[in-house]
Scaffold this active site. Structure first.
Site, mmCIF file in Angstrom:
data_model
loop_
_atom_site.group_PDB
_atom_site.id
_atom_site.type_symbol
_atom_site.label_atom_id
_atom_site.label_comp_id
_atom_site.label_asym_id
_atom_site.label_seq_id
_atom_site.Cartn_x
_atom_site.Cartn_y
_atom_site.Cartn_z
ATOM 1 N N ASP A 254 -5.214 -8.420 -2.821
ATOM 2 C CA ASP A 254 -5.323 -8.091 -1.629
ATOM 3 C C ASP A 254 -6.657 -8.890 -0.916
ATOM 4 O O ASP A 254 -6.762 -10.061 -0.677
ATOM 5 C CB ASP A 254 -5.676 -6.743 -1.295
ATOM 6 C CG ASP A 254 -5.366 -6.263 0.021
ATOM 7 O OD1 ASP A 254 -5.474 -6.945 1.048
ATOM 8 O OD2 ASP A 254 -5.307 -4.985 0.530
ATOM 9 N N HIS B 33 0.880 -1.234 -0.115
ATOM 10 C CA HIS B 33 -0.037 0.010 0.040
ATOM 11 C C HIS B 33 1.074 1.368 -0.082
ATOM 12 O O HIS B 33 1.154 2.038 -0.981
ATOM 13 C CB HIS B 33 -1.028 -0.038 1.156
ATOM 14 C CG HIS B 33 -1.852 -1.030 1.203
ATOM 15 N ND1 HIS B 33 -2.647 -1.540 -0.016
ATOM 16 C CD2 HIS B 33 -2.193 -1.957 2.310
ATOM 17 C CE1 HIS B 33 -3.360 -2.501 0.304
ATOM 18 N NE2 HIS B 33 -2.913 -3.039 1.647
HETATM 19 ZN ZN LIG Z 1 -3.325 -6.766 2.767
#
Ligand SMILES: [Zn+2]
Length: 424
Positions: free
Chosen positions: A323, A272
């Site tokens: 994810d 991220h």
């Molecule tokens: Zn994650």
């Protein structure tokens, strides 16, 4: 042994014409040559590209898809933290059999969409009471079986998860994730390495859930103890509240703290990194570390947008991951990763210098960092000794028919779907 004539093959330095590839009975490449072989060979039409690399997955979260897109009447709103409570409820309920079933379905779908290798960021280690299974690597092994059944290469990244937040004891709902200290995590890591030896498509990496989930002295200690040569993954700076908490507990922003306290290098994959400032962006690049972007999940969770334009133009390395698996198409991840920059900049092809093609740029960038996130070499496209796996772009389809070579990747990434790909 079998030899193929590949009309167009994508290597790290671009398209190659008329290449003969010989594979053995295990589908491993034994020879790549421009010379016509003596014996029989099989022509392969279309454009052959390496499979996409999925650098971030939590397999069990596939079971949540579509179930959390409304706000309960009793709630005031919805964000990452309320979503996380639903995710904890799911995590508490899953048996090893269920994990294996969810992961098998997920990995088959990943393969259908064009991924050939996934890095599984795995922290669902223990039973529903929070106790180790008889085989401490039980849940990891279930993921290995699932990947094997789906024909997907797996990099299993066992995750060290220790606390409920900065200076907070783990909460009851996190009990299946917890290793109490570095040594107990390393024991689990060794068990998982032993399990992986039973499979021929599994690499083992290592990682820390996040700065908030492990004591800062233990993060330093663990990364000193881990061997070199394996990929190391960590979630970082996904949420603004997490950045604020880090500043108030550690006196530094997350990436700033990590870069100052852990000797990062190209083996590190920072998942991220959404909320980083200019100094942190430079620190990641100077350390040669990589970022993993998960555009469909980051959008679904309302995380924010990573400063991709500045990072790309400064030479940063980045891969993609699915994810939570709210989206599973690599083309869609790449498209939205790049469209995020277009929408901010109000310009087309904002990552390109004159003469560059945006699809070529993002394909190769994410392929190379993706390979490294799997624990492989960034050069590992089609090489002798590798499995001859790839994706064949169907050129008999009107979308691709008569397109020039230089528009093939941009047609794939901006206009196509899994229906245009064929596994060879
Ligand atoms: Zn994650």
């Amino acid at each position: 042994m079998k030899t193929y004539l590949i009309k167009k093959l994508l290597q790290k330095d671009g398209w190659k014409n008329e290449l003969y590839i010989t594979v053995d009975e295990n589908n491993l490449i034994t020879e790549l040559s421009n010379e016509k072989p003596e014996g029989e060979f099989f022509p392969m039409d279309g454009y052959l590209i390496p499979g996409f690399k999925n650098a971030h997955s939590h397999a069990f979260q596939y079971a949540m898809g579509g179930l959390n897109e409304s706000i309960p009447e009793s709630a005031e709103g919805d964000d990452f933290w309320s979503w996380r409570e639903n995710m904890y409820s799911l995590a508490l309920s899953i048996s090893p059999d269920e994990l294996q079933e969810i992961a098998t379905n997920l990995y088959m779908e990943m393969r259908r969409h064009g991924y050939t290798h996934v890095a599984e960021f795995h922290y669902l280690h223990h039973d529903t009471e929070g106790l180790p299974y008889k085989n401490p690597a039980e849940m990891s092994e279930r993921l290995m079986v699932a990947a094997n059944q789906a024909g997907l290469a797996l990099t299993l990244v066992p995750i060290f998860y220790q606390m409920g937040g900065f200076n907070l004891e783990p909460n009851e709902r996190q009990r299946r994730f917890i290793s109490k200290d570095v040594d107990s995590y390393l024991e689990l890591y060794e068990e998982i390495k032993k399990s992986a030896e039973k499979f021929n498509n599994v690499i083992v990496g290592a990682g820390v859930h996040s700065l908030r989930a492990v004591k800062n002295e233990d993060i330093i200690k663990l990364f000193k103890k881990l061997p070199s040569g394996i990929p190391k993954h960590i979630h970082i700076s996904e949420q603004i509240m997490e950045v604020r908490d880090c500043v108030s507990h550690l006196g530094k922003r997350p990436v700033e703290w990590l870069c100052e306290n852990v000797k990062l290098n190209e083996e590190f994959h920072l998942v991220h990194s959404t909320h980083i400032n200019d100094e942190e962006l430079k620190m990641i690049i100077d350390a040669k570390a990589n970022v993993v972007l998960c555009p469909s999940t980051e959008a679904n969770l309302g995380d924010g947008l990573f400063p991709l334009k500045d990072f790309h133009l400064a030479g940063g390395n980045y891969s993609i991951g699915t994810d939570s698996h709210i989206g599973l198409s690599p083309m869609e991840e790449l498209r939205w990763m790049e469209y995020g920059v277009r929408l901010i900049e109000k310009k087309r092809n904002p990552l390109c210098k004159p003469g560059e093609n945006s699809a070529d740029l993002i394909f190769h960038k994410t392929q190379e960092a993706g390979l490294m996130a799997m624990g492989r070499s960034a050069n590992d496209y089609f090489e002798v000794g590798n499995n001859f796996g790839g994706l064949l772009i169907q050129t008999d389809n009107p979308l691709f028919k008569d397109k020039p070579e230089e528009a093939i990747l941009s047609t794939l990434i901006y206009s196509a779907g899994p229906e245009h790909l064929k596994y060879r």
